[in-house]
Design a protein around this motif. Structure first.
Motif, PDB file in Angstrom:
ATOM      1  N   UNK A 650       4.302 -56.722   9.158  1.00  0.00           N
ATOM      2  CA  UNK A 650       4.279 -57.745  10.205  1.00  0.00           C
ATOM      3  C   UNK A 650       4.380 -57.119  11.591  1.00  0.00           C
ATOM      4  N   UNK A 651       4.628 -55.811  11.663  1.00  0.00           N
ATOM      5  CA  UNK A 651       4.738 -55.109  12.946  1.00  0.00           C
ATOM      6  C   UNK A 651       3.543 -54.202  13.196  1.00  0.00           C
ATOM      7  N   UNK A 652       2.801 -53.830  12.157  1.00  0.00           N
ATOM      8  CA  UNK A 652       1.623 -52.985  12.326  1.00  0.00           C
ATOM      9  C   UNK A 652       0.700 -53.221  11.143  1.00  0.00           C
ATOM     10  N   UNK A 653      -0.613 -53.175  11.400  1.00  0.00           N
ATOM     11  CA  UNK A 653      -1.553 -53.478  10.319  1.00  0.00           C
ATOM     12  C   UNK A 653      -1.831 -52.276   9.425  1.00  0.00           C
ATOM     13  N   UNK A 654      -1.369 -51.067   9.843  1.00  0.00           N
ATOM     14  CA  UNK A 654      -1.494 -49.875   8.995  1.00  0.00           C
ATOM     15  C   UNK A 654      -0.232 -49.025   9.152  1.00  0.00           C
ATOM     16  N   UNK A 690      -5.399 -41.604   4.526  1.00  0.00           N
ATOM     17  CA  UNK A 690      -4.002 -41.230   4.666  1.00  0.00           C
ATOM     18  C   UNK A 690      -3.102 -42.344   5.160  1.00  0.00           C
ATOM     19  N   UNK A 691      -3.641 -43.548   5.379  1.00  0.00           N
ATOM     20  CA  UNK A 691      -2.862 -44.700   5.840  1.00  0.00           C
ATOM     21  C   UNK A 691      -2.900 -45.783   4.768  1.00  0.00           C
ATOM     22  N   UNK A 692      -1.871 -46.659   4.806  1.00  0.00           N
ATOM     23  CA  UNK A 692      -1.782 -47.768   3.853  1.00  0.00           C
ATOM     24  C   UNK A 692      -2.018 -49.081   4.591  1.00  0.00           C
TER      25      UNK A 692
END
Length: 703
Positions: A650-654, A690-692
């Motif tokens: 909810x604070x960052x999309x990745x 490398x990101x979720x």
């Protein structure tokens, strides 16, 4: 950079391009001969060349006095090749194998990158090669010996039998006229081994004289390896730009691509196929496979392709036959082409093939003779039509190669009906062109195991629709009677209490469409006299009961979907719901239409929450497509882990994995198991670069 050593220029060498021998210079290689055993000192008896084919033959003498030479074997080989009587035409006039022949073969077709270099007095002179040839020993003398042996055997077997014959036997001669050669047949003939051998034999040999390495004539010719005009001022300046000079040194591989073997037109890698527009992909696939079920076609296309778009495209290049898609005739036989067998133009081939396709819409079996008698086409053309879409069964005829696809016909009745109308038009055209009697146009009665024909009359469709309406009303009546009995036992006194539904008067929003299909079907049934004994209150109760079942089925679908996926965007939820509806049998209540708002409300009702993911401003998706819903409580041991994970997003999309793992460790202690973290990430996220990301919030890259 500071640690790197200097790379000073030691010497500058001028490079010159010599062109005097550029059209005559060949490099000979002897791959089966060691480099230490060169042929420089071996006597060259003769040499000849075919310049266009760059084919060379050399005759080299064999040292018969060498102690390693077997004289008896040499005599035996000469006797086998030339026989006992030697003359000027003999291969070995000395009655001893005293020479061997070397034949050349090209190593590569593109020799523009190769040159012969010679260095003298600080100058490097380059001469481009005209060809690189590999020479290997030729054993043609063995063929000659074998031919001599066969001639002797034939002569011994014949004996004197030929003298007893008074006259030659009379033989029957069959005269055949050649058919017009098509372009495809001409290309196959030109690429055949026989044609290439004939073309090679047509070029005449050019005889040459060989000069040794240390001969004065050879020394004179070697002087041409030096540039003759390098002292002229006009050749000392480089007027080309660096990019042009580099292009001259390393030209593009244009010739190699042209010389590669031409692959068949129907061979195309799937990776290259998927780069084409969807219509071209489907056209190429149908053109190669000829017949394919819709499910198989979807599996060959890129994952995630919209089935509706595929249906719209496939109808442009194929027709529906027994629930399967068969490529149209004009795709296989475009205008301007003709039959490779008989030379019949394309329009006649298309009509004949359409007749075969239409016959398969009527029956599982087709007889080849009937097709030939109706279309008046040659047997080879008719056989091609049948092989495109059927399999020959001994003593039975040609059977359509795929089973009837009942699943597709059930899921897409609108497409089936549209194809039926097309076949009616094709049927009328065939009846007019071939002057077929009316009884041939009536479909045959099919066997019990064969699926129903695709052509259904209007009266049959009306009767089927009436039967479905009666069945639906019967189910509604039974449900209503059951509710009444339960209400009477419980003391309810109003129709609303009986159904257990609360009716609220709310204005309809712009995005929520009013569903009138159920009401229309009910009113149509009453006006047509179906169950006319029911009053208006019963009709209202039946409608409310239908809505309740719709709500129950929709809620069960949404709950089961989120139990499996955990996180879904609104767009993905809609897609899964449409696939679910497509798998249901015709007449299901979910076909009445479900709005986006209804799906959202049901998602909230089953325990989901909307995750306000802060997408970047440049995101191209619509606001409604960015709505992300997650199952807040699934009832298992990982609910709290998933809730913390959703709070992070909810604070960052990745997010990186270490941030998620640190947050979980801070909330639940340092002993968070790695498998638990993997389970939570697998439930809710996807990894890329490398990101979720939460599921559905990033477009997956093709693997």
């Amino acid at each position: 950079m500071a640690n790197e050593e200097d790379d000073p220029i030691i010497q500058e060498i001028d490079v010159y391009l010599a062109k005097s021998l550029s059209e005559k210079l060949y490099l000979f290689q002897y791959p089966i001969r060691p480099a230490s055993m060169a042929y420089d000192d071996v006597t060259h008896l003769s040499a000849k060349i075919k310049p266009k084919q760059q084919k060379v033959e050399l005759e080299l003498a064999i040292d018969t006095l060498n102690p390693n030479y077997c004289r008896s074997k040499g005599e035996q080989i000469a006797l086998n090749v030339d026989g006992a009587c030697a003359n000027e035409t003999s291969t070995y006039s000395s009655k001893l194998m005293d020479k061997q022949t070397f034949c050349s073969s090209q190593t590569t077709s593109n020799i523009s990158r190769y040159a012969a270099a010679i260095y003298r007095k600080g100058e490097l002179h380059l001469t481009p090669l005209h060809g690189i040839l590999q020479l290997r020993p030729s054993f043609s003398y063995l063929d000659k010996a074998d031919a001599k042996h066969r001639e002797r055997e034939a002569a011994n077997e014949a004996g004197d039998s030929s003298q007893d014959e008074a006259e030659e036997d009379v033989k029957q001669i069959t005269v055949r006229f050649s058919r017009p050669e098509s372009e495809q047949a001409r290309q196959r003939r030109v690429q055949s081994y026989e044609f290439l051998q004939k073309r090679q034999a047509e070029e005449h040999w050019v005889h040459l004289h060989h000069y040794g390495l240390r001969d004065s004539h050879s020394e004179h010719e070697r002087q041409y390896l030096f540039s003759q005009g390098h002292g002229m001022a006009g050749n000392t300046e480089l007027v080309k730009s660096p990019s042009e000079y580099l292009m001259m040194l390393v030209p593009p591989r244009v010739e190699e691509e042209k010389e590669k073997p031409v692959a068949p037109s129907n061979v195309l890698p799937m990776a290259q196929l998927r780069t084409l527009p969807l219509t071209d992909q489907i056209k190429i696939l149908l053109k190669n496979v000829k017949v394919i079920p819709f499910a198989n076609l979807m599996s060959l296309l890129t994952s995630g392709t919209d089935p509706t778009t595929v249906l719209r495209c496939v109808q442009q290049v194929a027709l529906l036959v027994q629930g399967n898609w068969v490529v149209k005739s004009d795709v296989l036989y475009p205008k301007g082409t003709s039959s490779p067998h008989s030379g019949v133009p394309a329009d006649m081939l298309c009509r004949g093939r359409d007749f075969v396709m239409w016959k398969f819409t009527q029956d599982r079996w087709v007889v080849r003779k009937e097709v030939g008698a109706a279309t008046k086409l040659g047997p080879e053309d008719v056989k091609d039509f049948l092989e495109h879409m059927s399999v020959l069964r001994i003593k039975r005829g040609w059977e359509f190669m795929l089973p009837y696809d009942e699943d597709f016909v059930r899921k897409h009745p609108d497409v089936v009906q549209r194809q039926q109308m097309l076949w009616m038009g094709i049927q009328a055209k065939l009846e007019k062109v071939y002057n077929l009697p009316r009884e041939q146009m009536v479909p045959k009665k099919q066997a019990p195991q064969t699926a129903a024909p695709l052509l259904v009359s209007g009266e049959q469709r009306v009767s089927l629709a009436k039967g479905r309406v009666k069945q639906s009303y019967s189910q509604l009546e039974q449900e209503l009677q059951k509710r009444r009995s339960e209400a009477q036992a419980g003391g309810a006194d109003s129709p609303v209490d009986v159904l257990g539904v609360q009716i609220k008067e709310e204005p309809l929003s712009d995005e929520e469409a009013m569903d009138t299909s159920v009401c229309d079907s009910l009113s149509n049934g009453l006006t047509n006299g179906i169950h006319s004994e029911e009053n208006s209150v019963d009709s209202l109760n039946g409608h409310l009961g239908g809505q309740e079942r719709v709500s129950q089925e929709l809620r069960a679908f949404v709950a089961a979907t989120f139990k499996k996926q955990f996180v879904l965007t609104l767009r993905e939820l809609k897609r899964l719901f449409n696939l679910h509806v497509a798998s249901l049998p015709p007449g299901n209540l979910l076909f009445s239409g479900i709005s986006d708002k209804t799906l959202q409300d049901v998602a909230f009702d089953v325990g989901c929450r909307q995750i306000m993911v802060p997408f970047p401003p440049q995101t191209a998706a619509l606001p409604d497509e960015q709505k992300v819903f997650a199952l807040w409580e699934a009832g298992d041991a990982h609910d709290q882990h998933r809730q913390i994970l959703l709070d992070v997003f909810s604070k960052n999309y990745r997010v990186r994995r270490n941030i998620i793992q640190n947050r979980l460790a801070r909330e639940f202690g340092e002993d968070v198991d790695k498998q638990e973290v993997d389970k939570v990430l697998k439930d809710c996220c996807v990894s890329q670069g490398g990101m979720w990301y939460l599921k559905g919030t990033v477009q997956q890259q093709p693997s």
